[in-house]
Design a protein around this motif. Structure first.
Motif: not given
Length: 151
Positions: A39-57
């Protein structure tokens, strides 16, 4: 006047460029790509990917644990810290759970609930990458424990 030049006499210049030197230094405390749920594959920056991973977890763990009701004999308002590992295969596991003695005494089944919930997470996680190579990554997950005395 005659001027003669010869490359054989001049001192050798290093062929190692500054960018080559930078490439040999590896920061093992940071990754190039954080672990990702699909679900986080479409994030455009590392910070957004990390935040998306943590929130999804957190969202997935809340969904898994919301059905379970744990009884505590006293009122509690505490934070439990959980070290989470995402290995090179994308498998998520618990490394350690840090909680105080009161939480341990009043909610002894908390550990088993956390282990069961983490084991229930899907394995469809892309691991962290460092220079294109999958690497282990650790996260510290705070879990707020709130219980009210029912007596």
């Amino acid at each position: 006047m005659v001027t003669i030049s010869c490359d054989f006499i001049s001192p050798k210049k290093s062929t190692l460029r500054t960018t080559d030197l930078i490439d040999t230094e590896i920061d093992f405390n940071d990754v190039d790509v954080y672990p990702l749920f699909m679900d986080c594959n479409n994030c455009d920056s590392n910070e957004k990917q990390n935040l998306c991973f943590e929130m999804e977890l957190i969202r997935r763990l809340q969904k898994l644990t919301s059905k379970d009701v744990l009884d505590a004999g006293v009122s509690l308002n505490d934070t439990v810290m959980v070290d989470i590992l995402v290995d090179t295969q994308g498998k998520i596991s618990i490394v350690e759970i840090y909680k105080n003695e009161l939480v341990n005494k009043e909610i002894p089944e908390l550990d088993s609930l956390l282990y069961k919930s983490i084991a229930s997470l899907p394995a469809a996680v892309q691991p962290s990458l460092k220079r294109g190579i999958p690497v282990n990554s650790m996260f510290k997950l705070p879990i707020l424990i709130t219980a009210q005395d029912t007596q």
